[in-house]
Design an enzyme around this catalytic site. Structure first.
Site, PDB file in Angstrom:
ATOM      1  N   LYS A   1       0.821  -1.225   0.000  1.00  0.00           N
ATOM      2  CA  LYS A   1       0.000   0.000   0.000  1.00  0.00           C
ATOM      3  C   LYS A   1       0.854   1.275   0.000  1.00  0.00           C
ATOM      4  O   LYS A   1       0.503   2.252  -0.665  1.00  0.00           O
ATOM      5  CB  LYS A   1      -0.960  -0.003   1.196  1.00  0.00           C
ATOM      6  CG  LYS A   1      -2.090  -1.031   1.044  1.00  0.00           C
ATOM      7  CD  LYS A   1      -3.089  -0.920   2.170  1.00  0.00           C
ATOM      8  CE  LYS A   1      -4.232  -1.904   1.983  1.00  0.00           C
ATOM      9  NZ  LYS A   1      -5.275  -1.771   2.989  1.00  0.00           N
TER      10      LYS A   1
ATOM     11  N   ASP B   1     -10.230   2.779   1.741  1.00  0.00           N
ATOM     12  CA  ASP B   1     -10.493   2.156   3.054  1.00  0.00           C
ATOM     13  C   ASP B   1     -11.238   3.129   3.963  1.00  0.00           C
ATOM     14  O   ASP B   1     -12.117   2.742   4.733  1.00  0.00           O
ATOM     15  CB  ASP B   1      -9.175   1.748   3.731  1.00  0.00           C
ATOM     16  CG  ASP B   1      -8.613   0.455   3.157  1.00  0.00           C
ATOM     17  OD1 ASP B   1      -9.381  -0.308   2.539  1.00  0.00           O
ATOM     18  OD2 ASP B   1      -7.403   0.210   3.323  1.00  0.00           O
TER      19      ASP B   1
HETATM   20  P1  NDP Z   1      -0.681  -2.355  10.513  1.00  0.00           P
HETATM   21  O1  NDP Z   1       0.315  -3.448  10.517  1.00  0.00           O
HETATM   22  O2  NDP Z   1      -0.385  -1.071   9.812  1.00  0.00           O
HETATM   23  O3  NDP Z   1      -1.007  -1.976  12.061  1.00  0.00           O
HETATM   24  C1  NDP Z   1      -1.262  -2.983  12.998  1.00  0.00           C
HETATM   25  C2  NDP Z   1      -1.760  -2.334  14.305  1.00  0.00           C
HETATM   26  O4  NDP Z   1      -2.190  -3.390  15.160  1.00  0.00           O
HETATM   27  C3  NDP Z   1      -0.682  -1.563  15.057  1.00  0.00           C
HETATM   28  O5  NDP Z   1      -1.301  -0.453  15.677  1.00  0.00           O
HETATM   29  C4  NDP Z   1      -0.213  -2.589  16.105  1.00  0.00           C
HETATM   30  O6  NDP Z   1       0.292  -2.012  17.284  1.00  0.00           O
HETATM   31  C5  NDP Z   1      -1.521  -3.262  16.431  1.00  0.00           C
HETATM   32  N1  NDP Z   1      -1.373  -4.613  16.989  1.00  0.00           N
HETATM   33  C6  NDP Z   1      -0.903  -5.713  16.363  1.00  0.00           C
HETATM   34  N2  NDP Z   1      -0.972  -6.788  17.187  1.00  0.00           N
HETATM   35  C7  NDP Z   1      -1.493  -6.337  18.367  1.00  0.00           C
HETATM   36  C8  NDP Z   1      -1.804  -6.969  19.611  1.00  0.00           C
HETATM   37  N3  NDP Z   1      -1.605  -8.272  19.786  1.00  0.00           N
HETATM   38  N4  NDP Z   1      -2.353  -6.223  20.590  1.00  0.00           N
HETATM   39  C9  NDP Z   1      -2.567  -4.908  20.391  1.00  0.00           C
HETATM   40  N5  NDP Z   1      -2.282  -4.248  19.247  1.00  0.00           N
HETATM   41  C10 NDP Z   1      -1.753  -4.953  18.236  1.00  0.00           C
HETATM   42  O7  NDP Z   1      -2.025  -3.025   9.988  1.00  0.00           O
HETATM   43  P2  NDP Z   1      -3.273  -2.295   9.284  1.00  0.00           P
HETATM   44  O8  NDP Z   1      -3.551  -1.036  10.035  1.00  0.00           O
HETATM   45  O9  NDP Z   1      -3.051  -2.216   7.828  1.00  0.00           O
HETATM   46  O10 NDP Z   1      -4.430  -3.378   9.506  1.00  0.00           O
HETATM   47  C11 NDP Z   1      -4.994  -3.622  10.783  1.00  0.00           C
HETATM   48  C12 NDP Z   1      -6.164  -4.574  10.638  1.00  0.00           C
HETATM   49  O11 NDP Z   1      -7.191  -3.982   9.853  1.00  0.00           O
HETATM   50  C13 NDP Z   1      -5.833  -5.898   9.945  1.00  0.00           C
HETATM   51  O12 NDP Z   1      -6.430  -6.948  10.675  1.00  0.00           O
HETATM   52  C14 NDP Z   1      -6.494  -5.792   8.585  1.00  0.00           C
HETATM   53  O13 NDP Z   1      -6.926  -7.027   8.069  1.00  0.00           O
HETATM   54  C15 NDP Z   1      -7.699  -4.927   8.941  1.00  0.00           C
HETATM   55  N6  NDP Z   1      -8.235  -4.220   7.770  1.00  0.00           N
HETATM   56  C16 NDP Z   1      -9.539  -4.409   7.460  1.00  0.00           C
HETATM   57  C17 NDP Z   1     -10.086  -3.794   6.357  1.00  0.00           C
HETATM   58  C18 NDP Z   1     -11.528  -4.017   6.030  1.00  0.00           C
HETATM   59  O14 NDP Z   1     -11.924  -3.685   4.901  1.00  0.00           O
HETATM   60  N7  NDP Z   1     -12.336  -4.541   6.934  1.00  0.00           N
HETATM   61  C19 NDP Z   1      -9.297  -2.897   5.492  1.00  0.00           C
HETATM   62  C20 NDP Z   1      -7.923  -2.711   5.945  1.00  0.00           C
HETATM   63  C21 NDP Z   1      -7.420  -3.378   7.043  1.00  0.00           C
HETATM   64  P3  NDP Z   1       1.859  -1.594  17.430  1.00  0.00           P
HETATM   65  O15 NDP Z   1       2.034  -0.356  16.610  1.00  0.00           O
HETATM   66  O16 NDP Z   1       2.008  -1.341  18.884  1.00  0.00           O
HETATM   67  O17 NDP Z   1       2.656  -2.758  16.909  1.00  0.00           O
END
Ligand code: NDP
Length: 284
Positions: A71, A108
């Site tokens: 992305k 999104d």
């Molecule tokens: P990123 O990798 O950019 O961000 C992940 C985020 O999740 C970070 O804030 C990270 O925190 C946090 N995180 C990961 N694991 C944990 C945990 N165990 N406990 C707490 N926080 C956690 O991912 P995206 O933002 O791109 O995507 C996030 C989710 O959104 C995904 O599951 C994706 O599938 C979903 N999504 C859904 C869409 C839809 O159309 N429904 C569209 C786009 C995304 P930290 O920074 O502290 O590591």
């Protein structure tokens, strides 16, 4: 059967791509609307992304939907971008124009906004707790702002990222952004009208989100944008407590509407039939 369009082809590009539901989603609309076109899945590794995009452009593709991990690269290689892609620094849609320009869009944000609008209407004056500070959370802040949220608490496991997000987006939004640590949840839970999980916790292969919902008001709604699985542990828990529970499928369907329209020239509708097909696909 009357076919419209002229055999337009688009793609969805990611790595891995095997789990993408975009071909099923667009395929459903192509059939429903009798459009002569196709959306093909393309498994492309990071190092080949730019080269493959140029090749697709030259091959007459309309454009591509872009998923992880491309992305940011998609945004970087485009000649022009919409405001949502600029704010996110990431694009989930690339359009190939006749003059050779590549346009980046981020739908999104629209997906999340329309999914919430469909279930809750607006959020004027409301307080929201947003979990996460990644790409999806960035778009979520913009969507919540457009729906009129007065305050958005952005809580993240690494609070420095929540702070950076709030700093970057404060000039762009009217909502008051309050960054913090995920551990601050108990302090803000009682004032929330809406909780949004925009972390990847709860996704297949990831641990579930460890969150105590005891402080959440009965009237508060919860959106989990994770859609695989469709019913996360968080949503199961939310339902047993009687809150309005919104899954990530609404966002997924609504983000695809502008993509389909841009690729194939017809605006599709999000319908119960589409949801039923996708639920079946995801549960298979
Ligand atoms: P990123 O990798 O950019 O961000 C992940 C985020 O999740 C970070 O804030 C990270 O925190 C946090 N995180 C990961 N694991 C944990 C945990 N165990 N406990 C707490 N926080 C956690 O991912 P995206 O933002 O791109 O995507 C996030 C989710 O959104 C995904 O599951 C994706 O599938 C979903 N999504 C859904 C869409 C839809 O159309 N429904 C569209 C786009 C995304 P930290 O920074 O502290 O590591």
């Amino acid at each position: 059967m009357t076919l419209t369009g002229a055999g337009k082809v688009a793609g969805v590009i990611g790595w891995p791509i095997i789990h993408s539901v975009s071909p099923a989603l667009h395929g459903y609309w192509l059939r429903e609307l009798d459009v002569n076109g196709a959306l093909v899945p393309l498994a492309v590794a990071r190092e080949n992304f730019a080269r493959v995009i140029r090749a697709l452009q030259q091959s007459g593709f309309q454009g591509v939907n872009v998923t992880l991990p491309h992305k940011e690269a998609a945004f970087a290689l485009a000649d022009q971008a919409d405001d949502a892609a600029k704010a996110a620094g990431a694009a989930n849609l690339l359009l190939f124009h006749a003059n050779g320009h590549i346009e980046a869009r981020n739908t999104d944000m629209v997906g999340l906004r329309e999914s919430l609008r469909e279930r809750l209407g607006g959020l004027e004056g409301r307080a929201v707790v947003l979990l996460g500070a990644g790409g999806a959370a960035r778009g979520a802040v913009l969507a919540l702002n457009e729906l009129g949220a007065a305050q958005i608490h952005i809580l993240n496991r690494h609070p420095d990222k929540a702070q950076a997000l709030a700093r970057a987006l404060t000039p762009l939004v009217k909502s008051e952004l309050s960054p913090g640590n995920l551990k601050d949840w108990a302090k803000v839970a009682g004032g929330a009208d809406l909780l949004v999980n925009a972390t990847s916790a709860g996704m297949k292969g990831h641990p579930p989100l460890a969150l105590d919902l005891a402080g959440l008001r009965a009237s508060a709604a919860v959106l989990d944008i994770v859609y695989n699985p469709l019913e996360t542990e968080l949503l199961k828990h939310v339902k047993t407590r009687g809150h309005t529970a919104i899954d990530g499928l609404g966002m997924l369907m609504h983000q695809a509407v502008p993509s389909f329209e841009a690729f194939f020239g017809v605006r599709p509708k999000v319908t119960p039939g589409l949801r039923a097909m996708l639920e079946q696909t995801l549960n298979a």
